[in-house]
Design a protein around this motif. Structure first.
Motif, PDB file in Angstrom:
ATOM      1  N   GLU A  65      23.546   0.319  10.156  1.00 55.06           N
ATOM      2  CA  GLU A  65      22.154   0.367  10.590  1.00 55.06           C
ATOM      3  C   GLU A  65      21.497   1.682  10.212  1.00 55.06           C
ATOM      4  N   ASN A  66      22.252   2.768  10.319  1.00 49.53           N
ATOM      5  CA  ASN A  66      21.726   4.054   9.894  1.00 49.53           C
ATOM      6  C   ASN A  66      21.312   4.036   8.437  1.00 49.53           C
ATOM      7  N   LYS A  67      22.187   3.469   7.650  1.00 52.01           N
ATOM      8  CA  LYS A  67      21.900   3.464   6.221  1.00 52.01           C
ATOM      9  C   LYS A  67      20.674   2.600   5.913  1.00 52.01           C
ATOM     10  N   ASP A  68      20.612   1.439   6.538  1.00 54.50           N
ATOM     11  CA  ASP A  68      19.453   0.577   6.352  1.00 54.50           C
ATOM     12  C   ASP A  68      18.184   1.301   6.740  1.00 54.50           C
ATOM     13  N   GLN A  69      18.254   1.974   7.867  1.00 53.68           N
ATOM     14  CA  GLN A  69      17.066   2.633   8.359  1.00 53.68           C
ATOM     15  C   GLN A  69      16.612   3.743   7.414  1.00 53.68           C
ATOM     16  N   SER A  70      17.580   4.522   6.902  1.00 53.83           N
ATOM     17  CA  SER A  70      17.164   5.638   6.056  1.00 53.83           C
ATOM     18  C   SER A  70      16.704   5.122   4.692  1.00 53.83           C
ATOM     19  N   LEU A  71      17.252   3.977   4.273  1.00 50.95           N
ATOM     20  CA  LEU A  71      16.757   3.375   3.044  1.00 50.95           C
ATOM     21  C   LEU A  71      15.321   2.911   3.222  1.00 50.95           C
ATOM     22  N   LEU A  72      15.046   2.316   4.372  1.00 48.54           N
ATOM     23  CA  LEU A  72      13.687   1.860   4.669  1.00 48.54           C
ATOM     24  C   LEU A  72      12.726   3.031   4.690  1.00 48.54           C
ATOM     25  N   THR A  73      13.153   4.100   5.341  1.00 47.72           N
ATOM     26  CA  THR A  73      12.314   5.295   5.400  1.00 47.72           C
ATOM     27  C   THR A  73      12.005   5.808   4.004  1.00 47.72           C
ATOM     28  N   ARG A  74      13.051   5.877   3.178  1.00 50.78           N
ATOM     29  CA  ARG A  74      12.856   6.361   1.814  1.00 50.78           C
ATOM     30  C   ARG A  74      11.910   5.453   1.038  1.00 50.78           C
ATOM     31  N   THR A  75      12.089   4.153   1.204  1.00 50.27           N
ATOM     32  CA  THR A  75      11.203   3.206   0.538  1.00 50.27           C
ATOM     33  C   THR A  75       9.755   3.438   0.967  1.00 50.27           C
ATOM     34  N   ALA A  76       9.574   3.649   2.255  1.00 54.41           N
ATOM     35  CA  ALA A  76       8.221   3.867   2.770  1.00 54.41           C
ATOM     36  C   ALA A  76       7.597   5.105   2.140  1.00 54.41           C
ATOM     37  N   VAL A  77       8.384   6.162   2.063  1.00 47.04           N
ATOM     38  CA  VAL A  77       7.870   7.402   1.483  1.00 47.04           C
ATOM     39  C   VAL A  77       7.458   7.182   0.032  1.00 47.04           C
ATOM     40  N   ILE A  78       8.327   6.525  -0.718  1.00 51.38           N
ATOM     41  CA  ILE A  78       8.001   6.276  -2.123  1.00 51.38           C
ATOM     42  C   ILE A  78       6.782   5.356  -2.254  1.00 51.38           C
ATOM     43  N   GLU A  79       6.737   4.326  -1.439  1.00 58.36           N
ATOM     44  CA  GLU A  79       5.589   3.413  -1.481  1.00 58.36           C
ATOM     45  C   GLU A  79       4.280   4.132  -1.184  1.00 58.36           C
ATOM     46  N   MET A  80       4.340   5.079  -0.282  1.00 59.11           N
ATOM     47  CA  MET A  80       3.105   5.800   0.045  1.00 59.11           C
ATOM     48  C   MET A  80       2.644   6.651  -1.127  1.00 59.11           C
ATOM     49  N   ILE A  81       3.595   7.303  -1.781  1.00 56.41           N
ATOM     50  CA  ILE A  81       3.218   8.091  -2.961  1.00 56.41           C
ATOM     51  C   ILE A  81       2.647   7.170  -4.039  1.00 56.41           C
ATOM     52  N   LEU A  82       3.370   6.078  -4.299  1.00 57.83           N
ATOM     53  CA  LEU A  82       2.916   5.145  -5.327  1.00 57.83           C
ATOM     54  C   LEU A  82       1.530   4.590  -5.002  1.00 57.83           C
ATOM     55  N   SER A  83       1.321   4.231  -3.744  1.00 55.73           N
ATOM     56  CA  SER A  83       0.041   3.641  -3.369  1.00 55.73           C
ATOM     57  C   SER A  83      -1.092   4.651  -3.500  1.00 55.73           C
ATOM     58  N   GLY A  84      -0.810   5.876  -3.110  1.00 56.20           N
ATOM     59  CA  GLY A  84      -1.825   6.920  -3.232  1.00 56.20           C
ATOM     60  C   GLY A  84      -2.232   7.132  -4.678  1.00 56.20           C
ATOM     61  N   THR A  85      -1.253   7.232  -5.563  1.00 58.47           N
ATOM     62  CA  THR A  85      -1.614   7.458  -6.967  1.00 58.47           C
ATOM     63  C   THR A  85      -2.237   6.201  -7.575  1.00 58.47           C
ATOM     64  N   TRP A  86      -1.786   5.047  -7.124  1.00 56.85           N
ATOM     65  CA  TRP A  86      -2.355   3.793  -7.605  1.00 56.85           C
ATOM     66  C   TRP A  86      -3.857   3.733  -7.298  1.00 56.85           C
ATOM     67  N   VAL A  87      -4.194   4.033  -6.066  1.00 56.08           N
ATOM     68  CA  VAL A  87      -5.605   4.044  -5.668  1.00 56.08           C
ATOM     69  C   VAL A  87      -6.382   5.065  -6.500  1.00 56.08           C
ATOM     70  N   GLN A  88      -5.822   6.246  -6.610  1.00 56.91           N
ATOM     71  CA  GLN A  88      -6.547   7.301  -7.318  1.00 56.91           C
ATOM     72  C   GLN A  88      -6.723   6.968  -8.800  1.00 56.91           C
ATOM     73  N   ASP A  89      -5.697   6.393  -9.394  1.00 58.98           N
ATOM     74  CA  ASP A  89      -5.812   6.019 -10.801  1.00 58.98           C
ATOM     75  C   ASP A  89      -6.961   5.035 -11.015  1.00 58.98           C
ATOM     76  N   HIS A  90      -7.056   4.056 -10.144  1.00 62.18           N
ATOM     77  CA  HIS A  90      -8.112   3.064 -10.308  1.00 62.18           C
ATOM     78  C   HIS A  90      -9.491   3.668 -10.077  1.00 62.18           C
ATOM     79  N   LEU A  91      -9.582   4.527  -9.082  1.00 58.20           N
ATOM     80  CA  LEU A  91     -10.874   5.148  -8.816  1.00 58.20           C
ATOM     81  C   LEU A  91     -11.294   6.039  -9.978  1.00 58.20           C
ATOM     82  N   SER A  92     -10.371   6.817 -10.486  1.00 61.97           N
ATOM     83  CA  SER A  92     -10.790   7.729 -11.561  1.00 61.97           C
ATOM     84  C   SER A  92     -11.087   6.952 -12.835  1.00 61.97           C
TER      85      SER A  92
END
Lengths: 147, 147
Positions: A5-32
Motif C-alpha cells: 500500500e505504501n508503494k501504491d500510494q507513493s506511486l500515485l503521489t508521484r503520478t499526481a506531481v507529474i500530471e500537474m507539471i504536464l497539465s500546467g505546461t500543456w495549458v501554457q503551451d496552448h495559450l501561448s
DNA sequence: CGATAACATTTGTCTATACAACTAATGTAT
DNA sequence: ATACATTAGTTGTATAGACAAATGTTATCG
C-alpha cells in the motif's frame, strides 16, 4: 499498512506531481500558441489584463507583480516591451517619485478586446473534455492542495 | 441557458486554467527548491531518472527527449552539464554513428539514491492536503482533461 | 538637520530556452 | 554508384528569466 500500500500510494503521489507539471505546461503551451499571432507572451497578456482590471486607476510595478501569475524578478523589462508596443503608459508617480504609475492605453484595450475572444475560445477548448461539474471538482482539488 | 449561466461557466473555466498554471509552477518551485542543494535542475534530474529507468540499456538523445516532461529543443547542452558532473556517459553508437548512447554512471546512480529520499518526501508534502482518494480523483481529472 | 534605514524600481550578469541553420551519417531510388 | 532525401545530433543566435547589486527617493530617529 503493508509495504504494498505504501508503494501504491507513493506511486500515485508521484503520478499526481507529474500530471500537474504536464497539465500546467500543456495549458501554457496552448495559450501561448493562441497569443503568438499577436506577438504577446502570456506574462505580457496578463499584465495587460491586470491593468484593465484597474479600471483607469494606475498601478505600480509592485502592484502588478503581486497580481501576476508567474512572479518574476523582472517586471521592468516586461513592461518596457509593452511600452514599445504602445500598449501601456508609464509615468513617475507625482506623490511618491520612487513609484511609477502604469496604465493601459486605448490601443492596449482594443487589443485585449480582440484577445478576449481568442482566449475565451482557447480556454473553453482546453476544458472541453470535462463536464462543468468535473471542472468545478478540479478547481476545488487544486485550491485545496495549495491551501 | 441564460446569459448568467454562460458567464459563470466561462469564469469557472478561466479559474481552472489559472489554477492549473499556478499548480504546475507551485509543484515545480518546490521540487527545484529540493534539488537546489544538489545543484540539479528538474530537467537534469529527470534525465538521470530516465537513464536509470533504462536499467543499463543505453538511450539515444531522441529517446531521452521523448520521455522528458518538458520537451526541450536542447537536450544536447543539458546532457553536456551532466557529463561535466560525471553523472552520465556519452559514446557514439557503433551501429549507427549518427546516434549517441547515453548511460548513467555509478556516481549518477549514487546521487539518485540520495535524491529519491528527498524527492519522495517533497512530493508527499506537496500532496499532504489531499486524501489518497482526492489525489486519485485529481489524477483522473487531469488525465481525462488532456486525453 | 544629518545619518541611516527602508522602499520601489532599474540595471548587470549569468544561465536557460526557443528556433533555425548546420554537420555528419545513413537510407533510397534511379 | 551517384544524387537526393532523411535522420540524429550539434551549434549559433536572439530572447526570456533568476538573482544580486545599484540607483534614487522617502521615512525615521537621534
Amino acid at each position: 499498512m503493508g509495504a504494498m500500500e505504501n508503494k501504491d500510494q507513493s506511486l500515485l503521489t508521484r503520478t499526481a506531481v507529474i500530471e500537474m507539471i504536464l497539465s500546467g505546461t500543456w495549458v501554457q503551451d496552448h495559450l501561448s500558441e493562441a497569443l503568438k499571432p499577436y506577438k504577446l507572451s502570456i506574462a505580457q497578456f496578463n499584465v495587460l489584463r491586470i491593468l484593465r482590471g484597474q479600471k483607469g486607476k494606475p498601478a505600480s510595478l509592485a502592484c502588478v507583480n503581486d497580481k501576476m501569475i508567474h512572479k518574476m524578478s523582472n517586471t521592468t523589462r516586461l513592461v518596457d516591451k509593452l511600452l514599445k508596443k504602445g500598449l501601456v503608459d508609464r509615468i513617475i508617480c507625482p506623490n511618491n517619485r520612487r513609484m511609477i504609475e502604469l496604465t493601459i492605453t486605448s490601443e492596449g484595450l482594443e487589443l485585449l478586446k480582440e484577445l478576449d475572444v481568442v482566449i475565451d475560445k482557447t480556454e473553453e477548448q482546453l476544458m472541453s473534455n470535462l463536464t462543468p461539474n468535473e471542472v468545478n471538482a478540479l478547481v476545488e482539488l487544486l485550491q485545496k492542495l495549495k491551501e
